[in-house]
Motif scaffolding. Structure first.
Motif, PDB file in Angstrom:
ATOM      1  N   VAL A  84      31.019  14.242  27.652  1.00 22.69           N
ATOM      2  CA  VAL A  84      31.015  14.365  29.112  1.00 22.69           C
ATOM      3  C   VAL A  84      31.186  12.988  29.755  1.00 22.69           C
ATOM      4  O   VAL A  84      31.952  12.820  30.705  1.00 22.69           O
ATOM      5  CB  VAL A  84      29.702  15.035  29.585  1.00 22.69           C
ATOM      6  N   ILE A  85      30.487  12.002  29.197  1.00 23.76           N
ATOM      7  CA  ILE A  85      30.600  10.643  29.727  1.00 23.76           C
ATOM      8  C   ILE A  85      31.983  10.082  29.413  1.00 23.76           C
ATOM      9  O   ILE A  85      32.658   9.512  30.265  1.00 23.76           O
ATOM     10  CB  ILE A  85      29.496   9.747  29.128  1.00 23.76           C
ATOM     11  N   LEU A  86      32.412  10.308  28.169  1.00 20.75           N
ATOM     12  CA  LEU A  86      33.726   9.860  27.718  1.00 20.75           C
ATOM     13  C   LEU A  86      34.825  10.413  28.621  1.00 20.75           C
ATOM     14  O   LEU A  86      35.778   9.709  28.981  1.00 20.75           O
ATOM     15  CB  LEU A  86      33.925  10.362  26.277  1.00 20.75           C
ATOM     16  N   GLY A  87      34.692  11.684  28.991  1.00 19.94           N
ATOM     17  CA  GLY A  87      35.715  12.343  29.806  1.00 19.94           C
ATOM     18  C   GLY A  87      35.474  12.202  31.294  1.00 19.94           C
ATOM     19  O   GLY A  87      36.162  12.829  32.098  1.00 19.94           O
ATOM     20  N   ARG A  88      34.522  11.374  31.656  1.00 17.99           N
ATOM     21  CA  ARG A  88      34.210  11.101  33.066  1.00 17.99           C
ATOM     22  C   ARG A  88      34.025  12.362  33.904  1.00 17.99           C
ATOM     23  O   ARG A  88      34.620  12.512  34.955  1.00 17.99           O
ATOM     24  CB  ARG A  88      35.286  10.216  33.682  1.00 17.99           C
ATOM     25  N   TRP A  89      33.248  13.283  33.386  1.00 19.79           N
ATOM     26  CA  TRP A  89      32.864  14.485  34.142  1.00 19.79           C
ATOM     27  C   TRP A  89      34.080  15.276  34.613  1.00 19.79           C
ATOM     28  O   TRP A  89      34.072  15.894  35.667  1.00 19.79           O
ATOM     29  CB  TRP A  89      31.959  14.107  35.314  1.00 19.79           C
ATOM     30  N   ASN A  90      35.143  15.212  33.805  1.00 15.75           N
ATOM     31  CA  ASN A  90      36.380  15.912  34.136  1.00 15.75           C
ATOM     32  C   ASN A  90      36.780  16.751  32.918  1.00 15.75           C
ATOM     33  O   ASN A  90      36.950  16.200  31.828  1.00 15.75           O
ATOM     34  CB  ASN A  90      37.446  14.849  34.443  1.00 15.75           C
ATOM     35  N   PRO A  91      36.918  18.084  33.065  1.00 11.35           N
ATOM     36  CA  PRO A  91      37.132  18.943  31.900  1.00 11.35           C
ATOM     37  C   PRO A  91      38.273  18.494  30.992  1.00 11.35           C
ATOM     38  O   PRO A  91      38.142  18.535  29.767  1.00 11.35           O
ATOM     39  CB  PRO A  91      37.440  20.308  32.512  1.00 11.35           C
ATOM     40  N   ILE A  92      39.390  18.034  31.564  1.00 10.56           N
ATOM     41  CA  ILE A  92      40.509  17.640  30.709  1.00 10.56           C
ATOM     42  C   ILE A  92      40.175  16.371  29.935  1.00 10.56           C
ATOM     43  O   ILE A  92      40.417  16.266  28.736  1.00 10.56           O
ATOM     44  CB  ILE A  92      41.795  17.467  31.548  1.00 10.56           C
ATOM     45  N   GLY A  93      39.531  15.425  30.615  1.00  9.58           N
ATOM     46  CA  GLY A  93      39.097  14.202  29.939  1.00  9.58           C
ATOM     47  C   GLY A  93      38.113  14.519  28.829  1.00  9.58           C
ATOM     48  O   GLY A  93      38.182  13.956  27.729  1.00  9.58           O
ATOM     49  N   VAL A  94      37.201  15.466  29.109  1.00 15.80           N
ATOM     50  CA  VAL A  94      36.192  15.854  28.122  1.00 15.80           C
ATOM     51  C   VAL A  94      36.868  16.473  26.910  1.00 15.80           C
ATOM     52  O   VAL A  94      36.524  16.157  25.760  1.00 15.80           O
ATOM     53  CB  VAL A  94      35.196  16.844  28.765  1.00 15.80           C
ATOM     54  N   ALA A  95      37.866  17.322  27.147  1.00 12.26           N
ATOM     55  CA  ALA A  95      38.570  17.951  26.033  1.00 12.26           C
ATOM     56  C   ALA A  95      39.260  16.891  25.180  1.00 12.26           C
ATOM     57  O   ALA A  95      39.223  16.950  23.940  1.00 12.26           O
ATOM     58  CB  ALA A  95      39.586  18.958  26.550  1.00 12.26           C
ATOM     59  N   LEU A  96      39.852  15.874  25.842  1.00 15.34           N
ATOM     60  CA  LEU A  96      40.493  14.795  25.086  1.00 15.34           C
ATOM     61  C   LEU A  96      39.463  14.025  24.258  1.00 15.34           C
ATOM     62  O   LEU A  96      39.716  13.660  23.113  1.00 15.34           O
ATOM     63  CB  LEU A  96      41.233  13.844  26.044  1.00 15.34           C
ATOM     64  N   GLY A  97      38.279  13.790  24.849  1.00 17.84           N
ATOM     65  CA  GLY A  97      37.212  13.111  24.124  1.00 17.84           C
ATOM     66  C   GLY A  97      36.819  13.876  22.867  1.00 17.84           C
ATOM     67  O   GLY A  97      36.625  13.296  21.801  1.00 17.84           O
TER      68      GLY A  97
END
Lengths: 336, 315
Positions: free
Chosen positions: B241-254
């Motif tokens: 969640v932190i890695l993806g900056r609270w953004n679902p697409i970023g989280v999925a990439l993380g």
């Protein structure tokens, strides 16, 4: 203020719940016949893991239960005991008047040594431990022998000459098994390759499966594991990709009936039973580390799935088992 | 290592494995994104995955169907989420303490219940499992088709959840309100948003999604429940969640990064290089930590983990 109070209440409630869930000595129901002195012999088992780990802990539990059946002793066990609490858990049982307390795993050595000196009239034993005393027995299990025979089987049934071996964690007993496995493969198939991976956990069954799938991806056509519950994942991978596998610790043919060739039984039962027998009969061998292997009945293979292995290969395997029992296989005896 | 050997690490199976390992964590982490966007820190995500994994198998065993098992698991996770919500929203308890307590209970209770339901068995109970369904046409795309579109249905649901949650959070009025509550609940209440109601909904969704991720482990990737099988994936979801900056697409990439790290370390181990296996096993975690440090972010919802006291008493 109200909020703070509520928080404190909640913390207390949770603390209580958590303690309620903490491992407690579990008295197994038993109709214990009396020993000569008129009181039933009491045997306790202390584990760092759980008895439902489908491996090492489960084997010890089966051993305890079979000792209960055979000698009618009263039994108890503690699971998930953290390392720092080993001494206390053992001392607790000694204080409660248990006659024999078994620590399950090499990491119990130090705690057993310390407590055994405090209670000279109580007997102690540690599986895979290399400690000894007047009332303390170290039980050294020759993992390399089991590994060797699994290697003999795997080296014969592989067609790709690539074998995948999945271990839980790189601890001494598993390293001994892995070393023996490599020697066993070399004995029957000098140009076979053994690829080893470690899961890093005993209970992560999904990760165990991924490790096995990675090995299949790299060309392995036989899978072997020593990873407790994570090993179930290895067998699941074998089933999914239809590659041969060897079960470990218990009979695992039901996990993948068309892929599991045989299972290596590590019957901790005879170890636990023999030590209980020594205490029951009053012939406790002081200051000895007892060594168990194929010859002592610790290991044996389950019936082969004859659809997956030829009679000739079974014959070769049995010949090697006889050689191991006769001590004719030069395996390094690795001790810490 | 020769170039050829290095290239052989990144086979089709490697990418396939990456997606399969990432998917359960993606589900749990997106639930966590929605919850944290609403201002609640749910450290108990691991326990909700355990409930999903366990009750998923209970449901599948009872109804003889993996889909019913999945629904049972989600229901159990949502109930856990609601309970968590009650404790931290209505009772305003410390969220970190509550989450930690949930995790301890999650492991203990599922282990305990498994023994109550099925006894101490030599082998776990086998239940019906999700099977791979190659998507027509899409799975025929060379190379990528197998990697992306030859999974079991739960993975496709994960794809959909990533897209839908992004739209929900950033393109709908409800998403806007949830984000407002996470940034400044008092201001949100002033304009008539019911902070408690939205936080409860977020807690229900988060519990359900985490349980979905847990049930993927027991019902899609395997067909059984094993004690403590979530193996810390819930904690990784928190990092994602932190890695993806609270953004679902970023989280999925993380999560994909973590999955790829794991898939590659397993393959490097198989090479038999003289590298301590423990170092390789730790590689995906170290990689995550490194990325979090390098791409530091202060994008967290400003009211995160702060209990909210309602001001308006008349609705």
């Amino acid at each position: 203020m109200k909020t703070a109070l509520k928080t404190i209440y909640l913390i207390v409630i949770f603390a209580l719940l958590v303690t309620a869930c903490a491992p407690k000595p579990t008295e197994a129901p038993t109709a214990a016949p009396k020993t000569e002195e008129g009181k039933p012999l009491k045997v306790a088992l202390v584990l760092g893991g759980v008895i439902t780990d489908n491996g090492f802990g489960a084997a010890a539990y089966r051993g305890l239960m079979s000792a209960q059946e055979e000698y009618g002793v009263e039994t108890a066990y503690s699971e998930s005991v953290p390392l720092a609490e080993y001494e206390n858990a053992i001392r607790d049982y000694a204080n409660k008047g248990f006659d024999l307390i078994i620590g399950h795993g090499s990491e119990f050595g130090d705690a057993l040594k310390i407590v055994s000196e405090e209670f000279p009239d109580t007997y102690f034993a540690g599986t895979n431990c290399f400690v000894k005393g007047p009332n303390l027995a170290g039980l050294d299990t020759k993992q390399e022998e089991a590994g060797f025979i699994m290697g003999v089987v795997a080296g014969q049934i592989t067609k790709a000459k690539k074998i995948g071996w999945v271990g839980a964690k790189e601890i001494l007993s598993m390293k001994r098994d892995n070393y023996g496995f490599g020697e066993g493969v070399k004995a029957v198939c000098p140009d076979c390759e053994v690829m080893t991976t470690w899961v890093g956990a005993f209970d992560d069954v999904n990760k165990g499966k991924e490790n096995a799938l990675a090995l299949i991806d790299k060309g392995a056509d036989v899978l072997v594991h020593n990873a407790d519950a994570a090993g179930l994942g290895v067998l699941a991978a074998a089933k999914e990709k239809n590659v041969l596998a060897i079960g470990n610790v218990g009979d695992q043919k039901d996990q993948a009936p068309d892929q599991v060739v045989t299972s290596m039984i590590r019957a901790v039962s005879p170890v636990v039973k023999s030590i209980v027998g020594e205490v029951v009969s009053g012939n406790f061998k002081a200051n000895t580390i007892r060594v168990y292997g194929f010859a002592e009945g610790l290991y044996y293979l389950t019936d082969f799935n004859t659809k997956l292995i030829t009679p000739e290969q079974i014959k070769v395997t049995n010949e090697w088992i006889e050689k191991i029992k006769a001590g004719q296989v030069p395996l390094e005896h690795i001790v810490p | 290592m020769e170039l050829e050997a290095i290239l052989s690490l990144f086979s089709q199976e490697f990418f396939y494995s990456t997606i399969r390992m990432a998917a359960p964590i993606v589900m749990a982490a997106i639930g966590e994104v929605i919850m944290e966007r609403a201002g609640i820190l749910n450290l108990g995500i691991e326990s909700m995955m355990m409930f999903g994994a366990f009750f998923g198998v209970v449901g599948a065993a009872t109804f003889g169907n993996a889909w019913m098992g999945m629904l049972t698991g989600i229901l159990a996770g949502a109930i856990a989420g609601a309970l968590f919500g009650f404790i931290v929203i209505t009772l305003r308890a410390n969220q970190s303490v509550t989450g930690t307590a949930f995790n301890i209970i999650g492991y203990g209770l599922t282990t305990f219940l498994a023994r109550v339901f099925w006894g101490i068995r030599s082998e776990p109970l086998k239940v019906s499992q999700f099977v791979d369904v190659p998507l027509p046409f899409l799975s025929d795309i060379p190379f990528l088709g197998y990697i992306l579109f030859d999974h079991d249905p739960t993975v496709y649901i994960a794809y959909i959840v990533v897209i839908v949650s992004t739209i929900f959070l950033f393109r709908t009025i409800w998403g806007l309100r949830i984000r407002a509550i996470g940034e400044h609940p008092r201001a949100a209440e002033t304009i008539g948003i019911n902070v408690f109601r939205y936080r409860y909904v977020a807690a229900l969704i988060a519990g359900g999604l985490a349980a979905f991720g847990g049930a993927m482990l027991s019902l899609a990737q395997l067909d059984m429940f094993v004690d403590r099988m979530s193996g810390g994936r819930g904690f990784f979801a928190l990092a994602a969640v932190i890695l993806g900056r609270w953004n679902p697409i970023g989280v999925a990439l993380g999560c994909l990064l973590f999955g790829a790290g794991n898939a590659v370390q397993m393959r490097i181990q198989a090479f038999g290089l003289k590298i301590a296996p423990d170092l390789l096993i730790a590689f995906p975690f170290a990689l995550t930590l490194l990325v979090v440090i390098v791409f530091r972010s202060t994008a967290n919802p400003k009211a995160l983990a702060k209990p909210y006291e309602k001001e308006a008493t008349i609705e």
